[in-house]
Design a protein around this motif. Structure first.
Motif, PDB file in Angstrom:
ATOM      1  N   TRP A 181      -7.654  -8.855   0.018  1.00 42.84           N
ATOM      2  CA  TRP A 181      -6.618  -7.892  -0.061  1.00 42.84           C
ATOM      3  C   TRP A 181      -6.074  -8.330  -1.499  1.00 42.84           C
ATOM      4  CZ3 TRP A 181      -7.538 -10.145   4.432  1.00 42.84           C
ATOM      5  CH2 TRP A 181      -7.687  -9.480   5.408  1.00 42.84           C
ATOM      6  N   ARG A 188       0.824  -1.149   0.020  1.00 39.97           N
ATOM      7  CA  ARG A 188       0.029   0.173   0.084  1.00 39.97           C
ATOM      8  C   ARG A 188       1.020   1.106  -0.049  1.00 39.97           C
ATOM      9  NH1 ARG A 188      -2.232   1.408   4.015  1.00 39.97           N
ATOM     10  NH2 ARG A 188      -4.037   2.485   3.321  1.00 39.97           N
ATOM     11  N   THR A 193       2.146  -2.537   6.361  1.00 37.97           N
ATOM     12  CA  THR A 193       1.622  -1.044   6.743  1.00 37.97           C
ATOM     13  C   THR A 193       1.327  -0.992   8.192  1.00 37.97           C
ATOM     14  OG1 THR A 193      -0.573  -1.569   6.426  1.00 37.97           O
ATOM     15  CG2 THR A 193       0.412  -1.214   4.378  1.00 37.97           C
ATOM     16  N   ALA A 235      -1.206   0.108  10.783  1.00 37.27           N
ATOM     17  CA  ALA A 235      -2.615   0.071  10.795  1.00 37.27           C
ATOM     18  C   ALA A 235      -3.113   1.680  11.162  1.00 37.27           C
ATOM     19  CB  ALA A 235      -2.958  -0.849  11.748  1.00 37.27           C
ATOM     20  N   ASP A 294      -4.539   3.256   8.637  1.00 36.46           N
ATOM     21  CA  ASP A 294      -5.815   2.524   8.002  1.00 36.46           C
ATOM     22  C   ASP A 294      -6.937   2.473   9.125  1.00 36.46           C
ATOM     23  OD1 ASP A 294      -5.227  -0.177   5.830  1.00 36.46           O
ATOM     24  OD2 ASP A 294      -5.832   1.814   5.406  1.00 36.46           O
ATOM     25  N   THR A 325       4.163   2.644   3.110  1.00 38.73           N
ATOM     26  CA  THR A 325       4.451   1.329   4.030  1.00 38.73           C
ATOM     27  C   THR A 325       5.863   1.667   4.367  1.00 38.73           C
ATOM     28  OG1 THR A 325       5.447   0.977   1.589  1.00 38.73           O
ATOM     29  CG2 THR A 325       3.386   0.143   1.948  1.00 38.73           C
ATOM     30  N   PRO A 372      -3.263  -4.226   6.995  1.00 40.68           N
ATOM     31  CA  PRO A 372      -3.850  -3.207   6.340  1.00 40.68           C
ATOM     32  C   PRO A 372      -5.403  -3.530   6.081  1.00 40.68           C
ATOM     33  CG  PRO A 372      -2.608  -4.450   4.698  1.00 40.68           C
ATOM     34  CD  PRO A 372      -2.308  -4.761   5.925  1.00 40.68           C
TER      35      PRO A 372
END
Lengths: 152, 150
Positions: B104, B13, B32, B34, B37, B16, B87
């Motif tokens: 994903w 993503r 990534t 969290a 996100d 990262t 993520p």
């Protein structure tokens, strides 16, 4: 255009024409949460049969349901038959199925003559690991071919 | 270690950071934070909770089972709250017969976690259209986190 040979004899579906290799198919998507606000990409599980869980929950034992575009329209195909709610609708081709070694057979319903099923994507084979793995890959391949044609 | 990290996934993503290889995580695996996100996870959690409280949204065969939704929500909350959680997925959908699936995607890689019963999920990884790995996730009763089993 060539005709598809099916495992069902013609007389069992006299009220619907046989499926042609050039036909387009619709599939309704279940309500879901999408990070981008729409199914992009279309989830792989959208092309998997409902699994067999028990005798009371046999899942999609006869195959994955689709609708024949030539026997319906987008508005109707995107409408849930149980409650009239509109849902997202994707389209792909019979030719796509053939490319992956899959078939589609008519299964007209009283209220929906466009109904058909992809018999290889069924909940019985879903219980067998080797068949399941093939199904998973087929589902992934189909979702890459499918195009969103109606956004609820 | 989150389930995606331990699964050798390369879900990439924006924002990262490189994870150092440890405990079998292959070099080059990108994970990534969290935190970036967290809001997205929250939206997903809210949606799943809405599904639980509104069974009429689905046909009978598609309504997620409460136990399964609870497991999916627990997993989502764990990721949202963890600094190095997985993520947020691209999608979360009912996958029929009471189940819920998260997916994903990044380029040639697709990972699907399907919650199949209370405290249990399956994880499937695809690369370039081929299924390359399938595992079972089981909730550790002590940590209450989903962990890879084989």
């Amino acid at each position: 255009m060539s005709l598809i040979s099916t495992s069902e004899t013609q007389h069992e579906h006299e009220d619907v024409p046989p499926i042609d290799a050039g036909e387009r198919l619709y599939r309704r998507l279940l309500l879901g949460w999408y990070k981008h606000g729409k199914p992009d990409p279309i989830p792989q599980k959208a092309f998997m049969p409902r699994p067999w869980v028990s005798e009371d929950r046999p899942g999609d034992y006869d195959g994955l349901s689709v609708n024949r575009a030539c026997l319906t329209n987008i508005e109707t195909a995107a409408t849930r038959p149980d409650n009239g709610q509109k849902v997202d609708l994707v389209e792909f081709g019979v030719a796509d199925l053939h490319e992956f070694g899959l078939s589609v057979i008519p299964k007209p319903l009283k209220a929906d003559k466009s109904h058909a099923v992809i018999p290889e994507l069924n909940s019985v084979d879903h219980c067998k690991l080797t068949e399941l793995e093939k199904m998973e890959e087929w589902a992934l391949a189909l979702r890459k071919r499918a195009v969103l044609v109606f956004k609820a | 270690m989150t389930v995606l990290q331990g699964y050798s996934s390369e879900i990439v993503r924006d924002e990262t950071r490189l994870a150092t290889g440890a405990g079998g995580t292959p070099a080059g695996a990108l994970v990534t934070s969290a935190r970036a996100d967290a809001q997205v996870w929250k939206q997903a959690i809210d949606q799943m909770l809405h599904w639980k409280s509104s069974p009429s949204l689905f046909e009978a065969n598609d309504q997620p089972d409460d136990d399964i939704l609870d497991t999916a929500v627990d997993y989502a909350v764990d990721q949202m709250d963890s600094e190095d959680g997985d993520p947020a997925p691209t999608s979360i959908i009912p996958s029929g017969s009471g189940r819920v699936a998260m997916e994903w995607n990044d380029g040639p890689v697709t990972v699907v976690i399907e919650f199949i019963k209370l405290g249990v999920a399956t994880m499937t990884e695809f690369r370039r259209g081929k299924l390359v790995r399938r595992s079972r996730l089981v909730r550790n009763p002590r940590s209450r986190q989903l962990e890879l089993r084989g």
